[in-house]
Design an enzyme around this catalytic site. Structure first.
Site, PDB file in Angstrom:
ATOM      1  N   CYS A 133      -0.622 -56.751 -10.995  1.00  0.00           N
ATOM      2  CA  CYS A 133      -1.052 -55.992 -12.170  1.00  0.00           C
ATOM      3  C   CYS A 133      -0.313 -54.656 -12.244  1.00  0.00           C
ATOM      4  O   CYS A 133      -0.656 -53.710 -11.521  1.00  0.00           O
ATOM      5  CB  CYS A 133      -2.563 -55.758 -12.101  1.00  0.00           C
ATOM      6  SG  CYS A 133      -3.163 -54.729 -13.444  1.00  0.00           S
ATOM      7  N   CYS A 136      -2.497 -51.711 -13.516  1.00  0.00           N
ATOM      8  CA  CYS A 136      -3.412 -51.123 -12.525  1.00  0.00           C
ATOM      9  C   CYS A 136      -2.650 -50.311 -11.479  1.00  0.00           C
ATOM     10  O   CYS A 136      -3.081 -49.223 -11.097  1.00  0.00           O
ATOM     11  CB  CYS A 136      -4.184 -52.209 -11.762  1.00  0.00           C
ATOM     12  SG  CYS A 136      -4.658 -53.626 -12.711  1.00  0.00           S
ATOM     13  N   ASP A 137      -1.543 -50.851 -10.981  1.00  0.00           N
ATOM     14  CA  ASP A 137      -0.908 -50.270  -9.797  1.00  0.00           C
ATOM     15  C   ASP A 137       0.393 -49.512 -10.069  1.00  0.00           C
ATOM     16  O   ASP A 137       0.891 -48.820  -9.181  1.00  0.00           O
ATOM     17  CB  ASP A 137      -0.647 -51.383  -8.765  1.00  0.00           C
ATOM     18  CG  ASP A 137      -1.948 -52.057  -8.344  1.00  0.00           C
ATOM     19  OD1 ASP A 137      -2.974 -51.348  -8.279  1.00  0.00           O
ATOM     20  OD2 ASP A 137      -1.943 -53.270  -8.085  1.00  0.00           O
TER      21      ASP A 137
END
Ligand code: NAP
Length: 303
Positions: A133, A136-137
């Site tokens: 992701c 997200c990261d």
């Protein structure tokens, strides 16, 4: 209590089904194991959903879908489905927490999850540099070097997204031609921060506590090399979240549920919509259309 419909999954397909079922005053609710949104939630930017020509974040779009479903009276409850058991004309949904819900129909809108490479280091280093992701990261990799694996829309779109943070992005693809649509390809090719590594597969992810590099196999020359990277983002396709229903309805060999044009599966009372369904185009726009059709079919069949 016997519900008319339970919608499993609160991604675009499930939420669209909820809007239509709620508006038609079909008695039921949506079951979601995490928070509403599905894969769209982790999509940085959606630019092909009609009406949002300037683009909208996946998060914002999902918020709108959720609000819309709630407006028509459909609740979204937390719960993970373990199995579904046909009992006479009804279906018992067994949740993993031991509860059972009885309903006349079910719309399976459980979507799909990312595929894994299955190489050494992948599992051990997930969350320590290995990610599925970028939204997200991505911010953790500011000014670092990352590898993105895959050649489809997801890999190319997320590689472009990662250039916002990383100083360099290697896009590693097993062939010498991308699968992604042309507009994404052109954007990636003209981005100076992206370097393409063609005809190559990741054989191992190296690192002790954190990703330090990857071992690559060039499939044309047979050469093995090591590339120093701080992160590895894997986007090599998806698999349907249909384990709980295998054997109960017809699926293809990968587990995607087969339906007719009304979204009816091979078993009476069970419908499928969205990415968990066998179909040619996996998009938000097709997912919502299928959710609407499934809810319409439920209403029609109940009558
Ligand atoms: P995908 O289209 O199935 O592409 C998967 C990519 O990973 C392919 O390039 C494939 O290579 C490669 N691959 C598969 N297994 C591999 C392995 N074991 N090792 C190395 N590479 C491997 O998957 P996706 O990109 O996740 O997209 C899924 C669906 O969502 C698609 O229908 C896509 O159109 C849609 N989507 C759309 C958008 C958008 O509209 N902007 C964004 C994201 C996703 P080959 O090409 O050699 O098969």
């Amino acid at each position: 209590m016997i519900y008319d419909v339970i919608i499993i999954g609160a991604g675009p397909a499930g939420l669209a089904a909820a809007i239509y079922a709620g508006r038609a005053q079909v008695n039921g609710f949506v079951l979601e194991k995490m928070s509403p949104g599905g894969q769209v939630l982790i999509t940085d930017f959606v630019e092909n959903y009609p009406g949002f020509f300037e683009g909208i974040s996946g998060f914002e779009l999902v918020e709108k879908f959720t609000e819309h479903a709630k407006k028509f009276g459909m609740a979204i409850e937390n719960g993970e489905v373990g199995s579904i058991e046909p009992v006479g004309e009804n279906l018992n949904i067994h949740l993993t927490d031991g509860k059972t819900i009885t309903t006349k129909t079910v719309i399976v809108a459980t979507g799909a999850t990312h595929k894994k490479l299955g190489v050494k280091g992948e599992q051990e280093l997930t969350g320590r540099g290995v990610s599925y992701c970028a939204t997200c990261d991505g911010p953790f990799f500011r000014d670092q070097v990352v590898a993105v694996v895959g050649g489809g829309d997801s890999a190319v779109q997320e590689a472009i997204f990662m250039t916002k943070f990383a100083k360099k992005v290697y896009l590693i693809h097993r062939r010498d031609e991308l699968r992604a649509i042309k507009i994404l390809q052109e954007r990636a090719f003209s981005n100076d921060k992206i370097e393409f590594i063609w005809n190559s597969t990741v054989e191992e992810i190296i690192g002790k506590d954190q990703v330090e590099g990857i071992k690559l196999l060039n499939k044309v020359s047979g050469e093995i090399s090591t590339l120093k990277v701080d992160g590895v983002f894997i986007f090599i396709g998806i698999e349907p979240t249909t384990q709980f229903i295998r054997g109960l309805v017809d699926t293809d060999e990968r587990g995607f549920i087969k339906t007719d044009e009304w979204m009816r599966s091979s078993r009476q009372g069970i419908y499928a919509a969205g990415d968990c369904r066998k179909k040619p185009l996996l998009q938000i726009v097709t997912a919502v259309a299928e959710g609407a059709t499934a809810a319409f079919a439920v209403e029609h069949d109940l009558e």
